[in-house]
Design an enzyme around this catalytic site. Sequence first.
Site, PDB file in Angstrom:
ATOM      1  CD  GLU A   8     -38.250 -35.834  20.376  1.00  0.00           C
ATOM      2  OE1 GLU A   8     -37.240 -35.301  19.898  1.00  0.00           O
ATOM      3  OE2 GLU A   8     -39.106 -35.225  21.062  1.00  0.00           O
ATOM      4  CG  HIS A  10     -42.888 -39.141  22.506  1.00  0.00           C
ATOM      5  ND1 HIS A  10     -41.658 -39.600  22.915  1.00  0.00           N
ATOM      6  CD2 HIS A  10     -42.677 -37.866  22.081  1.00  0.00           C
ATOM      7  CE1 HIS A  10     -40.753 -38.641  22.765  1.00  0.00           C
ATOM      8  NE2 HIS A  10     -41.347 -37.588  22.243  1.00  0.00           N
ATOM      9  CG  HIS A 164     -37.621 -36.566  24.998  1.00  0.00           C
ATOM     10  ND1 HIS A 164     -38.561 -36.048  25.878  1.00  0.00           N
ATOM     11  CD2 HIS A 164     -38.152 -36.446  23.757  1.00  0.00           C
ATOM     12  CE1 HIS A 164     -39.617 -35.641  25.173  1.00  0.00           C
ATOM     13  NE2 HIS A 164     -39.388 -35.865  23.891  1.00  0.00           N
ATOM     14  CG  ASP A 285     -41.721 -34.310  19.687  1.00  0.00           C
ATOM     15  OD1 ASP A 285     -41.956 -35.301  20.410  1.00  0.00           O
ATOM     16  OD2 ASP A 285     -41.307 -33.228  20.135  1.00  0.00           O
TER      17      ASP A 285
END
Length: 323
Positions: A8, A10, A164, A285
């Site tokens: 996850e 980004h 998400h 994340d």
Amino acid sequence: MNDKIALEEHFAIEETLADSQVYARPEVWETLRSNLIDFEQQRLEQMDRWGTAYSVLSLNSPAVQGIPDRARAVEVSKRANDVLAEQVQRHPSRFGGFAALPMQDPDAAARELERCVRELGFHGFLVNGFSQVGDAETVMYYDAPQFDDFWAAAASLQKPFYMHPRDPLLSREPIYQDNPWLTGPTWAFAAETSMHALRLMSNGLFDRHPKLQMILGHFGEGLPFNIWRIDHILRKGRRGMRCEKEVGDYLRNNTYITTSGNFRTPTLLSTMLEVGSDRILYSVDYPFEKHEDAAGWFDRCEISESDRRKIGRDNARRLFGLE
Ligand code: GRE
Ligand code: ZN
């Protein structure tokens, strides 16, 4: 553990960068901003330093899901996927991709997913909750019948999707008004995302596509902690629920759960007891969270080395067919 896989993680492009600014205090925005648009410097340095060998990258939130204009949603998703594909091509051993999709136009979304998987080699797609369609106040959740063909196309590609978080529209959720500290990752993300996941499960998506796999971050957005109660209540009366099995069956057979942004051993142990260590995947994340916090916790938390290998790397290898 120095060969972890994280999923996850980004990035942002010019057109979507501002969506993340509301979540950062002014004094941290400059760093977050530069980390979101960077691929090859801080990102790889942090991965090297904290033992992540491979990151599956995805666009920030809500990005494409927050663009009501269909044509523009299609255009921005293609641009983001092309930017990501170039980085994956430059660093195939370090980066993989999840597609961003214009769910505002389910046919276009199916075609873009096909392009991303077949031509760009992506591992599936990541969607930031509901999409705004036509105007900013009209929202679509993906259990709706107009997504039936999209889901059939997605399932046929045999790749997972990541559900998400995004924030709900405050105009439709008065409970958050005047309480901004409860929006975003504090609580609203989990409430919104767990509810969307429950809609997909309880409206029969996984009956129609039994092999389809959904990934949830942040330790399943709270679902493992509540799954016994959900099924306990529904056993007393299904109240028109449109699925064949119990919700827990979909959580145990069609859902993977990541550690993103939730670095806590009691929560990990509870999730292991509920769904088993084969369905839990390490994630950070980044850049909203630090590799230091994720790896500093995960590499030393008190689980067996066999479970650490599975959660840190082997489950993701199996899910994505990596060698
Ligand atoms: C995320 O994408 O995971 C995220 C945001 C904004 C704040 C925190 C966060 O988009 O984890
Ligand atoms: Zn995230």
